[in-house]
Scaffold this motif. Structure first.
Motif, PDB file in Angstrom:
ATOM      1  N   GLU A  96       0.788  -1.231   0.000  1.00  0.00           N
ATOM      2  CA  GLU A  96       0.000   0.000   0.000  1.00  0.00           C
ATOM      3  C   GLU A  96       0.819   1.280   0.000  1.00  0.00           C
ATOM      4  O   GLU A  96       0.339   2.327  -0.451  1.00  0.00           O
ATOM      5  CB  GLU A  96      -0.972   0.019   1.192  1.00  0.00           C
ATOM      6  N   LEU A 143       0.562   1.084  -6.823  1.00  0.00           N
ATOM      7  CA  LEU A 143      -0.850   1.461  -6.745  1.00  0.00           C
ATOM      8  C   LEU A 143      -1.312   2.084  -8.060  1.00  0.00           C
ATOM      9  O   LEU A 143      -2.414   1.793  -8.550  1.00  0.00           O
ATOM     10  CB  LEU A 143      -1.072   2.442  -5.595  1.00  0.00           C
ATOM     11  N   ALA A 174      -8.493  -3.726  -1.358  1.00  0.00           N
ATOM     12  CA  ALA A 174      -7.745  -3.348  -0.165  1.00  0.00           C
ATOM     13  C   ALA A 174      -8.715  -3.009   0.956  1.00  0.00           C
ATOM     14  O   ALA A 174      -9.910  -2.783   0.729  1.00  0.00           O
ATOM     15  CB  ALA A 174      -6.859  -2.132  -0.458  1.00  0.00           C
ATOM     16  N   VAL A 233      -5.958   4.028   2.351  1.00  0.00           N
ATOM     17  CA  VAL A 233      -5.599   2.613   2.196  1.00  0.00           C
ATOM     18  C   VAL A 233      -4.903   2.125   3.461  1.00  0.00           C
ATOM     19  O   VAL A 233      -3.898   2.689   3.891  1.00  0.00           O
ATOM     20  CB  VAL A 233      -4.677   2.393   0.977  1.00  0.00           C
ATOM     21  N   THR A 293      -3.315  -3.752   1.342  1.00  0.00           N
ATOM     22  CA  THR A 293      -3.757  -4.342   0.079  1.00  0.00           C
ATOM     23  C   THR A 293      -3.979  -5.840   0.247  1.00  0.00           C
ATOM     24  O   THR A 293      -3.414  -6.479   1.135  1.00  0.00           O
ATOM     25  CB  THR A 293      -2.709  -4.087  -1.009  1.00  0.00           C
TER      26      THR A 293
END
Length: 474
Positions: free
Chosen positions: A185, A191, A239, A395, A398
């Motif tokens: 993340e 990402l 996520a 986030v 993930t």
């Protein structure tokens, strides 16, 4: 060999693995990529553990049986979960607290503002930071060797057998290894690659805030998936993603940046339009879908709107909301089109069918003739002052990771490794294909951290892995 069991990672799952392996008599070396002050990864930001229990247990009230826990998980994942592994996690959550206490973790009743979780979640006294510190103290006392600022960027594997790991150019050998180094993340490039560019020409990931650690870059995960063809699992865009205060820091904002008033009002996007049912279900079962919902909106931003009736019914965030005496004034302060905003709010207010409002239950306050509907806790937003909170996707971790089984073994072309195991965020995608429900990440990390540690110790001793969860007497 430099050690018997090498544990790569420094959060809850890694610590559980290190403690279990050491208790089994193995020499253990734990490598944490962060400096000591930032140790613990995302676990330092947690508050609780979701626990199955068939009767009241100290800080847990009533009962939360296996089937209800499973149905809650099934609902949030939309069925994208391995039922065997999920049920194993659920059952393990009912007995692990005895072992946790033995390693210095204390529990407390939930705070009054922690909605709907007194029955389902056991809260750590002092939060996740206290839990992490307790585990580190216990590991040090037991003789686990700990090295900080020790990121692993690659490992040697020969026909599915772990040989060595590399830290800052140093080769470290071990008889077995546990991978618990988190997701990707905090790797912005990955990402961006995963989320791509949307139809509006935006790169959504550029507007993501990372709620947790800045040290989960996913370097080792990518190395395993691409260079060693380890069996992977999960969607790289899925996520634990929460709608958080847009003013939050880029990293490590943690729990205090969450905005918990969504179900008490309405949420509008940059165009001042609603886009989802704010009252779909209890907040602990729905808070982690809102980050993804906001990520799909223009500019990856939205606004939670409440009135004075909501004040005192949710955990206040660290930053105060934008306050106004009228709705048009609030729209202006938030930079939203006043006419569209008022049309949205007036339409919503007119659709509210107010019954017996009860934010502790799935009440009968709902909308009629409105799309999207608000199915619970729908009350007109008409009592000033009014408040607005700008939201961004936050986030936490993930879900793309490594496929495993109930031994926690890493798999190569469907075959389990004899001495390489995985726990925590690096395998959470086996249980969490999408969605989230409060506290389940710690349940997964605790269950599989302990399984991985036990089996890594057995592998180091030349024995085969055991199937199933670790059982403790309560």
């Amino acid at each position: 060999m430099d050690t018997d069991v090498l544990v790569i990672g420094g959060g809850n799952a890694a610590l559980c693995a290190a403690l279990m392996a050491r208790e089994a008599g193995a020499r253990v070396l734990l490598l944490e990529s962060a400096p000591r002050a930032w140790r613990g990864g995302n676990s330092a930001h947690t508050r609780n553990l979701r626990c199955m229990h068939d009767a009241p247990q100290d800080v847990l009230v009533e009962a939360y049986p296996e089937e209800e826990y499973w149905q809650d998980l099934l609902k949030v994942t939309g069925g994208i979960t391995n039922e065997h592994l999920a049920r194993m996690v659920i059952r393990a959550s009912s007995t692990c607290r005895h072992w946790m206490r033995q390693h210095g973790v204390h529990f407390q009743p939930p705070l009054s503002g922690a909605l709907h979780v007194a029955r389902t979640n056991a809260f750590f006294m002092g939060g996740g930071k206290a839990l992490v510190n307790a585990y580190y103290r216990s590991a040090e006392a037991l003789g686990v060797e700990i090295r900080y600022e020790s990121p692993v960027d690659r490992i040697d594997i020969d026909h599915g057998i772990f040989k060595a790991a590399y830290v800052n150019g140093q080769r470290i050998t071990a008889r077995s290894c546990v991978l618990a180094a988190g997701g990707f993340e905090s790797n912005r490039e990955w990402l961006r690659e995963a989320w791509g560019q949307n139809a509006r020409g935006e790169w959504p990931a550029d507007n993501f805030i990372i709620r947790g650690t800045a040290f989960n870059k996913g370097v080792l995960l990518k190395h395993l998936l691409e260079d060693h063809q380890v069996d992977g699992i999960g969607d790289p865009t899925q996520a634990h993603m929460v709608a958080i205060d847009a003013r939050a820091p880029l990293y490590d904002g943690g729990i205090c940046t969450r905005i918990d008033c969504v179900s008490l009002g309405v949420v509008v996007n940059r165009e001042a339009e609603r886009f989802y049912d704010e009252g779909e279900d209890f907040w602990p079962k729905r808070y982690a879908i809102w980050g993804r919902l906001v990520a799909q909106q223009p500019g990856q931003i939205a606004y939670s709107i409440i009135d004075s009736k909501a004040i005192g019914r949710f955990m206040p965030p660290v930053f105060p909301g934008v306050k106004a005496d009228s709705l048009p004034e609030l729209a202006q302060k938030l930079g939203l089109n006043v006419d569209t905003f008022m049309r949205t709010l007036n339409t919503y207010n007119g659709a509210c069918q107010v019954g017996q409002f009860d934010h502790t239950a799935l009440d009968d306050c709902h909308t009629e003739g409105l799309a999207p509907a608000k199915t619970h806790w729908a009350r007109p937003i008409d009592s000033g002052p009014f408040y607005g909170y700008a939201l961004r996707p936050g986030v936490t971790f993930t879900y793309l990771g490594l496929e495993t089984d109930d031994t926690a073994a890493v798999r190569f072309a469907g075959q389990p490794s004899r001495n390489l195991f995985v726990a925590g965020e690096m395998m959470a995608g086996n249980v969490l294909g999408k969605g989230y429900t409060a506290g389940v990440g710690m349940s997964i990390g605790t269950a599989f951290g302990r399984i991985a540690g036990r089996n890594a110790a057995l592998a180091a001793a030349g024995k085969g892995a055991e199937h199933g969860a670790v059982k403790d007497e309560v």
